[in-house]
Motif scaffolding. Structure first.
Motif, PDB file in Angstrom:
ATOM      1  N   SER A 130       0.947  -1.110  -0.206  1.00 25.27           N
ATOM      2  CA  SER A 130       0.077  -0.070   0.168  1.00 25.27           C
ATOM      3  C   SER A 130       0.834   1.204   0.006  1.00 25.27           C
ATOM      4  O   SER A 130       1.627   1.339   0.873  1.00 25.27           O
ATOM      5  CB  SER A 130      -0.851   0.221   1.443  1.00 25.27           C
ATOM      6  N   TYR A 131       0.401   2.302  -0.987  1.00 26.02           N
ATOM      7  CA  TYR A 131       1.254   3.280  -0.806  1.00 26.02           C
ATOM      8  C   TYR A 131       0.259   4.409  -0.447  1.00 26.02           C
ATOM      9  O   TYR A 131       0.749   5.764  -0.323  1.00 26.02           O
ATOM     10  CB  TYR A 131       1.510   3.765  -2.488  1.00 26.02           C
ATOM     11  N   ARG A 132      -0.668   4.079   0.255  1.00 23.82           N
ATOM     12  CA  ARG A 132      -1.601   5.134   1.007  1.00 23.82           C
ATOM     13  C   ARG A 132      -0.693   5.911   2.075  1.00 23.82           C
ATOM     14  O   ARG A 132      -1.074   7.333   2.095  1.00 23.82           O
ATOM     15  CB  ARG A 132      -2.659   4.419   1.620  1.00 23.82           C
ATOM     16  N   ALA A 141      11.658   1.071   4.823  1.00 24.56           N
ATOM     17  CA  ALA A 141      11.423   1.778   5.976  1.00 24.56           C
ATOM     18  C   ALA A 141      10.873   3.265   6.088  1.00 24.56           C
ATOM     19  O   ALA A 141      11.157   3.865   7.064  1.00 24.56           O
ATOM     20  CB  ALA A 141      12.756   1.419   7.111  1.00 24.56           C
ATOM     21  N   CYS A 142      10.688   3.630   4.925  1.00 25.30           N
ATOM     22  CA  CYS A 142      10.483   5.133   4.600  1.00 25.30           C
ATOM     23  C   CYS A 142       9.421   5.564   5.457  1.00 25.30           C
ATOM     24  O   CYS A 142       9.506   6.936   5.830  1.00 25.30           O
ATOM     25  CB  CYS A 142      10.600   5.436   3.174  1.00 25.30           C
ATOM     26  N   VAL A 143       8.208   4.960   5.519  1.00 25.42           N
ATOM     27  CA  VAL A 143       7.154   5.390   6.367  1.00 25.42           C
ATOM     28  C   VAL A 143       7.117   4.886   7.688  1.00 25.42           C
ATOM     29  O   VAL A 143       5.954   4.708   8.250  1.00 25.42           O
ATOM     30  CB  VAL A 143       5.948   5.466   5.413  1.00 25.42           C
ATOM     31  N   SER A 151       5.446  -0.436   7.782  1.00 26.83           N
ATOM     32  CA  SER A 151       4.895  -0.198   6.343  1.00 26.83           C
ATOM     33  C   SER A 151       5.009  -1.450   5.278  1.00 26.83           C
ATOM     34  O   SER A 151       5.944  -2.345   5.515  1.00 26.83           O
ATOM     35  CB  SER A 151       5.686   1.196   5.621  1.00 26.83           C
ATOM     36  N   ASN A 152       3.950  -1.443   4.444  1.00 27.33           N
ATOM     37  CA  ASN A 152       4.115  -2.448   3.372  1.00 27.33           C
ATOM     38  C   ASN A 152       4.455  -1.561   2.063  1.00 27.33           C
ATOM     39  O   ASN A 152       3.759  -2.075   0.919  1.00 27.33           O
ATOM     40  CB  ASN A 152       2.863  -3.074   3.161  1.00 27.33           C
ATOM     41  N   VAL A 153       5.589  -0.590   2.121  1.00 26.94           N
ATOM     42  CA  VAL A 153       5.563  -0.024   0.682  1.00 26.94           C
ATOM     43  C   VAL A 153       7.073  -0.549   0.395  1.00 26.94           C
ATOM     44  O   VAL A 153       8.167  -0.774   1.336  1.00 26.94           O
ATOM     45  CB  VAL A 153       6.054   1.363   1.088  1.00 26.94           C
ATOM     46  N   PRO A 154       7.120  -1.236  -0.896  1.00 26.24           N
ATOM     47  CA  PRO A 154       8.439  -1.709  -1.419  1.00 26.24           C
ATOM     48  C   PRO A 154       9.409  -0.875  -1.484  1.00 26.24           C
ATOM     49  O   PRO A 154       9.248   0.341  -2.037  1.00 26.24           O
ATOM     50  CB  PRO A 154       7.946  -2.412  -2.636  1.00 26.24           C
ATOM     51  N   LEU A 155      10.719  -1.351  -1.185  1.00 28.52           N
ATOM     52  CA  LEU A 155      12.104  -0.313  -1.429  1.00 28.52           C
ATOM     53  C   LEU A 155      12.004  -0.180  -2.790  1.00 28.52           C
ATOM     54  O   LEU A 155      12.063  -1.002  -3.783  1.00 28.52           O
ATOM     55  CB  LEU A 155      13.034  -1.080  -0.736  1.00 28.52           C
ATOM     56  N   GLY A 156      12.343   1.148  -3.416  1.00 27.26           N
ATOM     57  CA  GLY A 156      12.339   1.522  -4.759  1.00 27.26           C
ATOM     58  C   GLY A 156      12.295   2.935  -4.774  1.00 27.26           C
ATOM     59  O   GLY A 156      12.853   3.705  -4.229  1.00 27.26           O
TER      60      GLY A 156
END
Length: 245
Positions: free
Chosen positions: A88-90, A211-213, A217-222
């Protein structure tokens, strides 16, 4: 003929089940008359679970059919159910949207229009909110961070310090304060971060969480994390040119 559903949910002095409240609201929003059965004690709750061979409450019945709990009820009505493992990018979109709104609001309210200051505020506010998300659970953040950060792997205390450094640089840059601190800090963590993400994603071709958020989080590294770090590098370069000019 009105539609009727039976709802069995925990309603105790010290605990009212939030999913029971949401299930009741969902049923009513779908036009059901709800036959509400509050379970007002632990004994009542345990007896209900044993009778119907279920492990959780609330439980919804429509006619003779047991639908299940809140998530099962959403599925019954064809509504989306959150999957905790789903990407999720939310959170990232929410950070950038609020940061942009704040920058625009301040520009209109204080500057009577847009300027370079608008972009500065947008980057600084984004950095500050991303740092705040990391600071919610520094331990969990650091665990994810050392999985790909080149410096964090070799010097673990840096993983714990990173959110504080990012927050410090963001706050100072928002007010154009102490550039001799904010510029090197942003340049340092941004450069190492960008190199780490590029190496992990585009060289090693790893598929890991960012780990940016924050650590949960479930945001993929990229792209998102790379953009965050490039923005810090760009902000540091801009502030340096502005102070030297």
């Amino acid at each position: 003929m009105s539609k009727t559903a039976s709802l069995h949910r925990m309603v105790m002095d010290k605990h009212v089940c939030p999913y029971g409240i949401k299930a009741k609201h969902l049923l009513e929003s779908k036009g059901f008359a709800v036959d509400d059965h509050p379970l007002t004690s632990r004994g009542q709750t345990d007896a209900f679970k044993e009778k119907h061979d279920v492990s959780t409450t609330p439980q919804v019945f429509i006619g003779r059919e047991r639908i299940g709990g809140y998530d099962a009820l959403r599925k019954h009505f064809g509504e989306q159910v959150k999957d905790d493992s789903e990407t999720s990018y939310r959170p990232v979109l929410a950070v950038f949207a609020v940061a942009l709104a704040l920058a625009v609001s301040l520009s209109i309210g204080l500057l009577d229009g847009f300027s370079v200051r608008t972009a500065e505020w947008f980057v600084a506010f984004s950095m500050a909110m991303l740092a705040m998300l990391k600071l919610q659970d520094v331990e969990q953040f650091s665990t994810m961070f050392v999985g790909y950060d080149l410096l964090g792997r070799r010097f673990v205390p840096y993983a714990y310090a990173y959110p504080y450094l990012e927050a410090l640089a963001a706050v100072l840059m928002a007010g154009r304060l102490l550039p001799w601190i904010s510029i090197p800090v942003a340049a340092f963590i941004g450069t190492i971060g960008a190199a780490s993400v590029f190496y992990a994603v585009y060289v090693q071709k790893r598929e890991i969480k960012c780990a940016c958020v924050g650590g949960g989080s479930n945001v993929p590294l990229g792209f998102v994390s790379l953009s965050e770090n490039l923005a810090m590098m760009g902000m540091a370069a801009w502030m340096l040119m502005r102070n030297l000019g």
